[in-house]
Design a protein around this motif. Structure first.
Motif, PDB file in Angstrom:
ATOM      1  N   THR A   1     -24.903  35.422 -20.839  1.00  9.41           N
ATOM      2  CA  THR A   1     -25.758  34.493 -21.564  1.00  9.41           C
ATOM      3  C   THR A   1     -27.118  34.392 -20.898  1.00  9.41           C
ATOM      4  O   THR A   1     -28.150  34.402 -21.551  1.00  9.41           O
TER       5      THR A   1
ATOM      6  N   ALA B   1     -19.652  33.808 -32.345  1.00  5.63           N
ATOM      7  CA  ALA B   1     -19.025  34.854 -31.537  1.00  5.63           C
ATOM      8  C   ALA B   1     -17.512  34.849 -31.744  1.00  5.63           C
ATOM      9  O   ALA B   1     -16.892  35.899 -31.925  1.00  5.63           O
TER      10      ALA B   1
ATOM     11  N   VAL C   1     -16.217  31.674 -24.152  1.00  5.32           N
ATOM     12  CA  VAL C   1     -17.630  31.871 -24.499  1.00  5.32           C
ATOM     13  C   VAL C   1     -18.475  30.709 -23.986  1.00  5.32           C
ATOM     14  O   VAL C   1     -19.538  30.936 -23.413  1.00  5.32           O
TER      15      VAL C   1
ATOM     16  N   TYR D   1     -20.762  39.392 -26.086  1.00  5.90           N
ATOM     17  CA  TYR D   1     -19.545  38.572 -26.056  1.00  5.90           C
ATOM     18  C   TYR D   1     -18.374  39.339 -26.649  1.00  5.90           C
ATOM     19  O   TYR D   1     -17.256  39.286 -26.148  1.00  5.90           O
TER      20      TYR D   1
ATOM     21  N   GLU E   1     -19.036  31.077 -20.305  1.00  2.00           N
ATOM     22  CA  GLU E   1     -19.631  32.333 -19.842  1.00  2.00           C
ATOM     23  C   GLU E   1     -21.035  32.122 -19.295  1.00  2.00           C
ATOM     24  O   GLU E   1     -21.831  31.416 -19.878  1.00  2.00           O
TER      25      GLU E   1
ATOM     26  N   ARG F   1     -17.139  41.794 -24.231  1.00  2.00           N
ATOM     27  CA  ARG F   1     -16.482  41.204 -23.070  1.00  2.00           C
ATOM     28  C   ARG F   1     -15.147  40.549 -23.414  1.00  2.00           C
ATOM     29  O   ARG F   1     -14.194  40.628 -22.663  1.00  2.00           O
TER      30      ARG F   1
END
Lengths: 225, 547, 344
Positions: B487, B336, B480, B419, B483, B422
């Motif tokens: 997820t 990501a 990430v 991701y 998060e 965001r």
């Protein structure tokens, strides 16, 4: 005529023209100074010639090659225009040698070192070949920037306020050097400045720019050629 | 003339930028269309009984969190940059460490410590003292958010203060300004953009959080969105609430812009940095002491509590599947991060130079994701991917007759896409800041020397903004791995990460068992923060010497 | 610089590939389960099923509403074969959204009593949880306690504690009371209970028990299996709390104690419905049921399976006799009522 510029218009904001119907032409090997106060549009003119900005109208031709017209536009990287930036823009992560080699993309690898040597000799900086830009003084940086711009043999050299970062003593010396180098290589050059003394010492001709218009042209003493 | 201009603008970068923008905005449009529907019974119920409370609670929460984190972030940055004292260098980077602890983990730990059986309460009881501080409340939530999020303000203000030239202060002194006026009229206004930007980040993170407010029963919007969805079973009402939330976010952002007005603070003034004053007298103890206390509250106390729990539970939790979990988390975060950084670099590159209205709006769109709560993004992305899979189905059939229809939806690509949506803003802003510092002249010089955009990107831009790229990557990576809502909703079958494992145990009220995966997240984030703050600063000067 | 970049790239590609591998091991026969339950015991049972039948069980967990929403969005393309949710109300919601299919299995009919499965055979209860009163023996005499409704009486003012209205356990309790006493009475109950709360609801079930031991309240409404889990906690102070409080089954002489189930259903668009049925049958079998009961402190639905010693020590109890699908039918009204009376 080697350089032909016709009816160049440009604006960043609608209805606030920076350049308005600018036209002039140059012979091969001629050095022209664009003289104007800040905000006159002189730097913008250089950016249009180099292809960093697109004119809203007008025609640019160098050495019988149309760089910009109503139907065509050649990108900056394909123009073969050399440029010396106001604060030189030497790549800080590359040595002097690498900086000069950067423009020699089209030169065969085996021929590059020779060309770099030539250029360093031209600007009298051979001993700084492996230095990094931040290790050089302002005057030295300017010479390297000149060498870098000249190395790919551009069809024209553009200089943006080349002396603005130098102090007075150095300026005098470098003016002479710059003209000598340009004449030695028979380079066609345009440089912009706000200083009449700069313009008078180097240029063959001075073009006065005011608020986006060419207001006057002055031919310098021809016997100096 | 028009198409010539267009042709000039069409290149790899602009294409990728526009496609990224479209990919981000299309799922969001799906959500917006939902809002067009007239409100149903659930919405009327929410409006009548709950909405007012949500609005008030949300404003109280973000108001208090903003004020306190701005205050703490600013003061700690001020102390660290203006005064010299023992341990300053250490504190200067350690004050960022609370970012390594996800707010929801801090909330679980503090709630447990302060509960009847918790360490803190037991310690007090043994001294025959009882406490009535109820952490599961609005003030508790404010405490948790401030303690875990103030580093955003701290980092930004610190960097602004350390760049501030001594010249301003000296000028102010020459003009006869007293200490008080120096501070309020010179120091404060100059760091104001950094202060506001940092606080805005804190506010957005607070609005996005679900873990803390759910656990503490603090009824704010993210809570309301989940509540409408889960308890009232009405996704439409949930989406409507997120629309209201978005309006609040836009008002906050607009207010910031409006207050800033046309003043500019980014004057590039070079000069000596300000000399730090050595602390004397009682201040020698009070100021550093206060900073260490914050470190204790925001980092060390939760850390030690978790270590203690880990000692109780590591036997049952540490096994081979935990190793897989860690590898999953790392590989997912690396993928990501790489994609986000690559796209953000291209976008930042595209957005340099003249700001056209088109570029500005594209930028706003791609940065939108950060302002939208994870749960809303999750719904949007899921609907979007199912739609794509339906459209691509004939293509899948070409490769495999018996293919399932939902190919992309069942892979990690959906989660990675979410991701990107965001966290794009975070990567983008860090990279843009790096580009700003370098300026455009090197890039233009490269073009004038005959190099294409791509060659320039790799040979000039990337090396020059390397530091910025690494910082951006680290910040995105940390975000990430922390998060949770995205997820949880979008991961493929049998796929767990450290964060989902923490949540799973916490939901089962097995707080002690959350310790090992929590510590792993904190360890990774801490190492990265250390790397971020100790990045080798090569003395690359972007400005010429003037002589 | 370049070398390290290449290394990083190769390394990360390898990691990603490894990650994908770990994420999806493949087998010839498999079923996909969307489950809200995620206990280690469940995983143990899934593994056992895999060993016995060779059918791989893939699980995606999430909370009930996310799973239902996902199932709804995926429509006929879903990979899910089985939906397991820890609340009959939510299964009813899945049923009314047309996400489940009826299953006719004599094994299931035999193993699971009628009121713990759906009347249209869309879902089947697997384990039971009772929502009981937990009290501090020093401050409450069990003779004081009788029913949920009695908690609204003035002598309990400021003595009752439970978690938030957003919690599904409370929502289902309210739904069951709406069925039993009607909406008006149920609303009066909710209002009276809220008036007697010792504090604004917060925290999870365990926190309610702790609050009782702490002295903040005398009686907590909570689920039995959390007491069981606290007794087995890794934290010995939690064990202490669980050992201090006592369990009381309310409404024994009236409508019975509120019970909810974890239940499973086969999804409407299951690709492996036969294996899915086999899987649910396995979970309802005596072997699996005794495992559920002993390890997770829940009550088995299978009548032949002995309950765990701890559960047995609290004694037998009468459960509400309503069919659990009503929990789903009334869940929305239950939520609305709790909002209206200001139960936070």
């Amino acid at each position: 005529m080697y350089v032909v510029i016709e009816g160049l218009d440009f604006s960043y904001m609608p209805k606030e023209p920076v350049l308005n119907d600018v036209s002039f032409s140059m012979e091969e090997g001629e050095i022209v100074a664009i003289l104007g106060s800040s905000g006159s549009g002189k730097s913008t003119l250089l950016r249009l010639l180099s292809g960093l900005e697109i004119p809203s109208q007008g025609h640019i031709e160098i050495n019988e090659r149309t760089l910009c017209s109503a139907t065509s536009f050649v990108e900056c990287e394909d123009r073969s225009v050399g440029m010396v930036f106001q604060d030189y823009a030497l790549f800080p992560h590359m040595s002097v040698e690498k900086n000069i080699a950067f423009g020699l993309k089209k030169v065969h690898k085996s021929l590059r070192p020779k060309r770099i040597t030539e250029m360093l000799e031209l600007v009298n900086m051979t001993e700084k070949r492996h230095s990094y830009p931040h290790e050089l003084s302002g005057g030295q940086q300017q010479r390297i920037a000149l060498a870098r711009a000249l190395a790919p043999s551009p069809s024209i050299l553009l200089l943006d306020e080349p002396f603005s970062n130098l102090d007075a003593d150095l300026k005098l010396k470098i003016r002479q050097e710059l003209r000598a180098i340009m004449k030695l290589t028979n380079m066609t050059a345009i440089f912009v400045t706000h200083d009449y003394d700069d313009a008078k010492d180097i240029a063959d001709r001075i073009v006065y720019l005011e608020q986006g218009h060419i207001v006057h042209e002055e031919q310098m003493n021809p016997e100096r050629k | 003339m028009r198409w010539r201009r267009l042709k000039h603008h069409v290149n790899l970068f602009s294409l990728i930028s526009v496609i990224t923008g479209l990919l981000i905005v299309v799922p969001m449009l799906n959500i917006l269309f939902e809002i067009m529907n007239p409100g149903n019974e659930t919405w009327l119920h929410i409006r009548e009984h709950l909405l007012m409370g949500y609005v008030i609670n949300t404003l109280i929460l973000i108001g208090l969190v903003a004020v306190f984190s701005a205050l703490i972030g600013f003061l700690s940055a001020y102390v660290v940059t203006r005064f010299e004292f023992k341990g300053r260098a250490l504190l200067s980077w350690m004050l960022i460490l609370p970012l390594a602890i996800p707010s929801y983990i801090a909330a679980y730990v503090y709630a447990d410590m302060l509960s009847y059986t918790g360490t803190f309460s037991r310690a007090l009881r043994s001294l025959h003292v009882s406490h009535d501080f109820n952490i599961m409340s609005m003030s508790g939530a404010v405490f948790i958010f401030v303690m875990t999020l103030y580093p955003y303000v701290y980092m930004m203000v610190r960097s602004a203060l350390s760049k501030q030239s001594a010249a301003f202060i000296e000028n102010a002194r020459l003009l006869g300004a007293g200490k008080f006026r120096q501070f309020f009229q010179v120091v404060l206004p100059l760091v104001r953009p950094a202060l506001v930007a940092g606080t805005l980040l804190v506010v957005l993170e607070t609005l996005n959080d679900y873990g803390v407010v759910a656990y503490f029963n603090v009824r704010v919007f993210s809570f309301a969105i989940f509540d409408a969805w889960e308890r009232l079973g009405d996704v439409g009402a949930a989406i409507r609430l997120s629309a209201v939330l978005m309006v609040i976010v836009f008002v906050v952002i607009f207010l910031e812009r409006f207050l800033r007005g046309r003043r500019r603070y980014h004057l590039h003034v070079k000069g000596r940095p300000i000399q730090r004053k050595t602390l004397k007298g009682i201040n020698r103890f009070i100021l550093p002491g206060a900073l260490w206390l914050m470190m204790l509250l925001g980092f060390f106390i939760p850390l030690f509590q978790l270590l203690y729990y880990a000692r109780l539970t590591y036997r049952t939790v540490l096994n081979i599947s935990f190793v897989y979990l860690t590898i999953n988390t790392l590989s997912l975060a690396i993928t990501a991060t790489l994609i986000i950084i690559a796209l953000a670099t291209i976008l930042a590159n595209f957005n340099r130079g003249n700001q056209t209205a088109f570029k500005k709006s594209l930028l706003k769109i791609t940065n939108l994701g950060y302002a939208i709560p994870g749960a809303v993004i999750a719904i949007a992305v899921l609907v979007f991917f199912i739609d794509i899979d339906h459209r691509l189905y004939p293509l899948y059939r070409l490769f495999n007759e018996n293919t399932a229809r939902l190919v992309l939806t069942s892979t990690l690509s959906m989660l990675v896409f979410a991701y990107v949506l965001r966290f794009m803003a975070i990567g983008y802003n860090a990279i843009e800041a790096a580009y700003d510092k370098v300026g455009e002249k090197f890039t233009e010089a490269s073009y004038s020397l005959g190099h294409s955009k791509l060659s320039t990107l790799f040979r000039i831009d990337v090396p020059l903004i390397k530091g910025g790229l690494i910082s951006a990557a680290i910040i995105v990576f940390i975000d990430v791995i922390k998060e949770l809502p995205l997820t949880l909703i979008l991961r493929p079958t049998n796929y767990d990460t450290l964060a989902t494992q923490v949540f799973r145990y916490a939901r089962e009220e097995m707080l002690q068992e959350t310790a090992v995966p929590s510590l792993m997240i904190i360890l990774i984030a801490t190492l990265l923060i250390y790397g971020l703050t100790h990045q080798k600063k090569k003395d690359v000067r972007f400005h010429v010497r003037r002589d | 610089m370049r070398k390290s970049l290449i290394f990083l790239l190769v390394f990360s590609v390898m990691l990603v590939l490894a990650g994908c591998q770990l994420g999806t091991s493949s087998s010839d026969r498999s079923i996909t389960v969307y489950s809200e339950r995620h206990y280690d015991t469940d995983q143990y049972l899934f593994d056992l099923f895999e060993q016995e039948t060779g059918i791989e069980v893939r699980v995606i967990d999430g909370n009930a509403d996310q799973l239902i929403n996902r199932l709804d969005n995926e429509g006929e393309d879903t990979e899910a074969d089985v939906l397991i949710i820890a609340d009959a109300g939510r299964l009813h919601r899945a049923k009314s959204m047309d996400l489940l299919q009826p299953v006719h299995s004599d094994v299931l009919f035999n193993n699971i009593p009628a009121n713990y499965r759906d009347e249209d055979n869309m879902w089947f209860g697997l384990t039971k949880r009772a929502r009981v009163l937990v009290y501090h023996p020093d401050r409450v005499d069990p003779s004081e306690l009788s029913t949920y409704e009695a908690l609204t009486e003035p002598q309990f003012k400021g003595r009752v504690v439970t978690r938030t209205s957003t919690n599904i356990y409370n929502q289902s309790l309210m739904a069951s009371l709406i069925e039993i006493m009607g909406e008006t009475e149920a609303k009066a109950f909710a209002a009276g209970l809220t008036a007697n709360f010792a504090r604004t609801p917060a925290g999870n079930d365990r926190d309610q028990a702790k609050y009782v031991v702490e002295g903040g309240a005398d009686i907590a409404i909570m689920n039995t299996y959390y007491i069981g889990r606290m007794m087995n906690s890794s934290d010995r102070f939690e064990q202490e709390v669980a050992n201090t409080v006592k369990v009381f089954f309310p409404n024994q002489n009236t409508s019975g104690t509120h019970v909810n189930v974890s239940a499973a259903g086969v999804t409407k668009h299951a690709n492996h419905s036969e294996d899915a049925i086999k899987f649910i049958e396995f979970l309802s079998s005596e072997t699996a049921q005794s495992k559920f009961a002993s390890a997770n402190y829940e009550y088995p639905v299978h009548v032949n399976v002995e309950i765990d010693d701890l559960l047995a020590s609290w004694g037998d109890f009468t459960a509400q006799s309503i069919p659990l699908s009503v929990l789903g039918e009334h869940s929305y009204r239950a939520a609305v009522i709790m909002d209206e009376v200001g139960w936070e």
